[in-house]
Design a protein around this motif. Structure first.
Motif, PDB file in Angstrom:
ATOM      1  N   ALA A 126       0.759  -1.235   0.032  1.00  0.00           N
ATOM      2  CA  ALA A 126       0.080  -0.063  -0.089  1.00  0.00           C
ATOM      3  C   ALA A 126       0.706   1.243   0.025  1.00  0.00           C
ATOM      4  O   ALA A 126       0.585   2.242  -0.843  1.00  0.00           O
ATOM      5  CB  ALA A 126      -0.951   0.044   1.229  1.00  0.00           C
ATOM      6  N   ARG A 127       2.048   1.249   0.798  1.00  0.00           N
ATOM      7  CA  ARG A 127       2.704   2.481   0.880  1.00  0.00           C
ATOM      8  C   ARG A 127       3.403   2.533  -0.253  1.00  0.00           C
ATOM      9  O   ARG A 127       3.496   3.700  -0.903  1.00  0.00           O
ATOM     10  CB  ARG A 127       3.767   2.314   1.910  1.00  0.00           C
ATOM     11  CG  ARG A 127       4.771   3.280   1.998  1.00  0.00           C
ATOM     12  CD  ARG A 127       4.139   4.612   2.908  1.00  0.00           C
ATOM     13  NE  ARG A 127       4.877   5.438   3.308  1.00  0.00           N
ATOM     14  CZ  ARG A 127       5.613   6.384   2.568  1.00  0.00           C
ATOM     15  NH1 ARG A 127       5.389   6.655   1.205  1.00  0.00           N
ATOM     16  NH2 ARG A 127       6.793   7.396   3.167  1.00  0.00           N
ATOM     17  N   ILE A 128       3.636   1.607  -1.063  1.00  0.00           N
ATOM     18  CA  ILE A 128       4.473   1.673  -2.319  1.00  0.00           C
ATOM     19  C   ILE A 128       3.460   2.168  -3.353  1.00  0.00           C
ATOM     20  O   ILE A 128       3.839   3.142  -4.198  1.00  0.00           O
ATOM     21  CB  ILE A 128       5.123   0.318  -2.982  1.00  0.00           C
ATOM     22  CG1 ILE A 128       6.320  -0.205  -1.980  1.00  0.00           C
ATOM     23  CG2 ILE A 128       5.510   0.264  -4.340  1.00  0.00           C
ATOM     24  CD1 ILE A 128       6.707  -1.553  -2.078  1.00  0.00           C
ATOM     25  N   ARG A 167      -6.480   0.518   2.301  1.00  0.00           N
ATOM     26  CA  ARG A 167      -5.513   1.421   1.531  1.00  0.00           C
ATOM     27  C   ARG A 167      -5.248   0.966   0.080  1.00  0.00           C
ATOM     28  O   ARG A 167      -4.811   1.805  -0.804  1.00  0.00           O
ATOM     29  CB  ARG A 167      -4.190   1.584   2.546  1.00  0.00           C
ATOM     30  CG  ARG A 167      -4.142   2.076   3.762  1.00  0.00           C
ATOM     31  CD  ARG A 167      -2.905   1.962   4.502  1.00  0.00           C
ATOM     32  NE  ARG A 167      -1.929   2.514   3.803  1.00  0.00           N
ATOM     33  CZ  ARG A 167      -0.533   2.649   4.235  1.00  0.00           C
ATOM     34  NH1 ARG A 167      -0.406   1.578   5.448  1.00  0.00           N
ATOM     35  NH2 ARG A 167       0.294   2.978   3.580  1.00  0.00           N
ATOM     36  N   LEU A 168      -5.135  -0.401  -0.099  1.00  0.00           N
ATOM     37  CA  LEU A 168      -4.768  -0.888  -1.277  1.00  0.00           C
ATOM     38  C   LEU A 168      -5.910  -0.492  -2.239  1.00  0.00           C
ATOM     39  O   LEU A 168      -5.733  -0.432  -3.505  1.00  0.00           O
ATOM     40  CB  LEU A 168      -4.615  -2.486  -1.361  1.00  0.00           C
ATOM     41  CG  LEU A 168      -3.182  -2.622  -0.794  1.00  0.00           C
ATOM     42  CD1 LEU A 168      -3.068  -4.244  -0.353  1.00  0.00           C
ATOM     43  CD2 LEU A 168      -2.009  -2.545  -1.732  1.00  0.00           C
ATOM     44  N   ARG A 169      -7.180  -0.710  -1.985  1.00  0.00           N
ATOM     45  CA  ARG A 169      -8.261  -0.313  -2.758  1.00  0.00           C
ATOM     46  C   ARG A 169      -8.284   1.080  -3.067  1.00  0.00           C
ATOM     47  O   ARG A 169      -8.573   1.364  -4.246  1.00  0.00           O
ATOM     48  CB  ARG A 169      -9.521  -0.736  -2.089  1.00  0.00           C
ATOM     49  CG  ARG A 169      -9.831  -2.335  -2.130  1.00  0.00           C
ATOM     50  CD  ARG A 169     -10.906  -2.406  -1.423  1.00  0.00           C
ATOM     51  NE  ARG A 169     -11.860  -4.016  -1.407  1.00  0.00           N
ATOM     52  CZ  ARG A 169     -12.331  -4.572  -0.686  1.00  0.00           C
ATOM     53  NH1 ARG A 169     -12.580  -4.060   0.675  1.00  0.00           N
ATOM     54  NH2 ARG A 169     -12.588  -5.805  -1.003  1.00  0.00           N
ATOM     55  N   ALA A 170      -8.072   1.874  -2.082  1.00  0.00           N
ATOM     56  CA  ALA A 170      -7.779   3.341  -2.524  1.00  0.00           C
ATOM     57  C   ALA A 170      -6.955   3.809  -3.300  1.00  0.00           C
ATOM     58  O   ALA A 170      -6.997   4.632  -4.312  1.00  0.00           O
ATOM     59  CB  ALA A 170      -7.771   4.299  -1.248  1.00  0.00           C
ATOM     60  N   ALA A 171      -5.488   3.078  -3.323  1.00  0.00           N
ATOM     61  CA  ALA A 171      -4.343   3.204  -4.260  1.00  0.00           C
ATOM     62  C   ALA A 171      -4.851   2.930  -5.502  1.00  0.00           C
ATOM     63  O   ALA A 171      -4.668   3.701  -6.740  1.00  0.00           O
ATOM     64  CB  ALA A 171      -3.314   2.634  -3.713  1.00  0.00           C
TER      65      ALA A 171
END
Length: 611
Positions: free
Chosen positions: A370-372, A419-423
């Protein structure tokens, strides 16, 4: 007549003046000498006072102990060397469970100026700081440190950073530090800070070289590692260089010559030769999927001016190295050397080994991804493929957990999934808030497949459109080239992946493997992660994949697309049918009696397409 009376008066006056000047000089020297004697006498009195103190006696005793220890260490080393020369087996130094006698400390065993490397005359010779983080790895320290001392390109300094070890690590580091050909600093924490990456951060704060090598204390390497990697930094845009690693066990036995087995599913030929690549390319192809740099000891990097990820590193236990590499190269280049110059020791005491089957591993893995994706521009297909790989790892590693919840529904993973879905959503460019998944039975130049591709291209930009290839082993590159770049491959690629089957049902009767339980579970989880609204399949194998995946009822099902995407008007009609079905499904949640009247749209599309 007296001889002196015949001398020239003028000459006598000159000699007298010279004698007077010499006399004055002697008197000044005498006074200076007297003052110096007084100062020396005062210093001797002070020294006598110091020598008579208890502190001086302790210092002298400590010096005698150190000299004795050095003599014993030299004798042991000579004995070990003689045994090695005759081929006798020599075991690593056993760990001694005891609290280090020195406690917390920060001392230069070899300070700068003493043992600093002499310039080699190279035209390019940047300073390299070596950080050796350690915790209870005494059995491997001698091999590790001697592999650093023996580098053909000597580092600028070595920092041995001990995390409050309870074995003989500190004593060994003190002894071996005396033999270092370069400045050697020993820093021992008062208490264990609980994190490898906090040690990394502290090491960066305590060193000053332009380049940094974090040499893990249980690994080893070949003498040319630094020389090979440092050369890559002649290119000022190279931010990180690393080499291939071999895998060894606790006893030094070689398990694998390289780590190609861990990367070739991403790109079969990429890591078989050296390369320099833009960081964005490396992240898209490799580091967005997994950490393709298996060991920090194989890496040399340019010292960062700012560490944006410092807070993340202080919190992470396992994935900090992965995030660190991505952040180093995202605005520069990465270099890879294909030679196995580093030996990565894998054993039961490594941090990762302790978490192999822990949910924490996946929680951190997803948080790092997610951070990446929040920090680097990665394509939607790469993000979706990355999620597929995490799902496969989750299924394989936690397969014995009973009951094992779906990864997208596992409470400890919910924050990272969000967070992954948002990214991912930020990468999509669609007018309508509707997600459509189209499934084909192989990418072939057949009418049904061409119709689905036309439909996918027509939907791109209007809705978020995903495509899956039910038979990844059946793929015509010419057909693949026709697909719009805005289309997302839900499994990351239409081709073969570790969780998919690589056969062709037209020539191989074992094609039933295309619907393996692992693939159908991955497929179902990906559809749930992306919150697919409409699933539209074409062909027998696509229909079977949908049926085997047992997708939730709220995902509206359409079948067969032959002949329905021949014009822009047809695409608009299909979108209208999709929307009617989705609205009906959403409304039926609030009013179940509406389901019968609003569920006609899928049947309408199916009937419209029949010849």
């Amino acid at each position: 007549m007296d001889e002196t009376r015949d001398r020239d008066p003028q000459k006598c006056r000159s000699e007298l003046a010279a004698l007077r000047a010499e006399n004055l000089m002697l008197r000044e020297l005498f006074l200076v000498n007297a003052r110096s004697r007084q100062q020396v006498s005062a210093l001797r009195n002070q020294l006598d006072e110091i020598r008579g103190s208890r502190a001086w006696k302790l210092v002298r005793k400590a010096r005698r102990v150190v000299r004795h220890a050095r003599r014993m260490a030299s004798a042991v080393n000579r004995r070990l060397d003689s045994l090695r020369r005759v081929g006798a087996p020599v075991s690593p130094v056993p760990a001694v469970e005891s609290t280090p006698a020195s406690g917390p400390c920060d001392v230069w065993i070899r300070p700068h100026g003493e043992g600093s490397p002499v310039g080699s005359g190279r035209s390019f010779e940047p300073k390299v700081s070596v950080i050796v983080p350690n915790y209870n790895y005494a059995p491997y320290l001698e091999e590790r440190l001697r592999s650093i001392f023996g580098q053909s390109y000597l580092p600028y300094e070595i920092l041995f950073l001990d995390n409050a070890s309870t074995d003989a690590s500190v004593d060994l580091a003190r002894r071996l530090g005396e033999e270092s050909p370069v400045p050697f600093r020993l820093v021992v924490n008062e208490t264990n800070n609980g994190s490898t990456f906090r040690q990394w951060l502290r090491g960066l704060d305590l060193t000053e070289g332009e380049l940094v090598w974090i040499a893990e204390s249980d690994d080893t390497c070949r003498p040319e590692l630094l020389e090979r990697l440092v050369a890559e930094f002649r290119d000022p845009d190279v931010m990180l260089a690393y080499c291939q690693s071999s895998m060894i066990g606790h006893d030094g036995r070689r398990y694998a010559e390289d780590y190609l087995f861990a990367t070739e599913d991403l790109a079969p030929t990429r890591w078989r030769s050296g390369y320099v690549a833009p960081g964005a390319e490396e992240i898209e192809v490799a580091l967005s999927q997994r950490n393709t740099i298996p060991n920090a000891s194989a890496v040399v990097f340019r010292r960062p001016d700012v560490l944006e990820e410092r807070e993340d590193l202080e919190r992470l236990r396992l994935g900090g190295d992965w995030l660190f590499y991505v952040m180093r190269i995202r605005r520069g280049k990465i270099a890879f050397a294909p030679e196995s110059l580093n030996a990565h020791r894998y054993h039961e005491r490594t941090v990762r080994h302790a978490f192999e089957r822990s949910v924490l591993l996946f929680e951190e893995q997803l948080a790092v991804k997610a951070r990446i994706f929040e920090s680097v521009s990665v394509s939607p297909s790469a993000i979706s493929g990355s999620m597929a790989r995490s799902l496969v790892e989750y299924i394989d590693r936690l397969g014995e957990m009973v009951p094992r919840p779906a990864m997208t529904e596992h409470p400890p993973l919910a924050a990272a999934i969000g967070r992954l879905r948002a990214a991912f959503s930020e990468r999509l460019d669609a007018v309508r808030d509707m997600r459509v998944l189209l499934i084909v039975s192989g990418l072939t130049d057949e009418p049904a497949t061409r119709a689905m591709i036309e439909l996918a291209n027509g939907l791109a930009g209007r809705s978020s459109v995903f495509v899956a290839n039910a038979l990844p082993g059946v793929l015509d590159p010419r057909i693949l080239a026709r697909i719009d770049d805005r289309v997302v491959w839900i499994e990351g690629t239409p081709g073969i992946q570790p969780w998919t089957w690589d056969g062709d049902p037209r020539v191989d009767p074992s094609a039933v493997e295309a619907l393996s339980p692992r693939r159908t579970e991955v497929f179902r989880e990906l559809a749930a992660f992306h919150r697919i609204d409409v699933v539209h399949s074409s062909g027998a194998w696509a229909d079977r994949l949908v049926a085997a995946a047992a997708l939730p009822a709220e995902m509206q099902r359409f079948t067969d697309a032959l002949g329905i995407a021949s014009s822009h008007r047809d695409v608009e009609r299909i979108i209208a049918a999709y929307e009617a079905a989705v609205i009906g499904a959403r409304a039926s949640v609030r009013a179940p009696h509406l389901r019968a009247s609003l569920a006609l749209a899928p049947a309408f599309v199916a009937s419209e397409q029949r010849p």
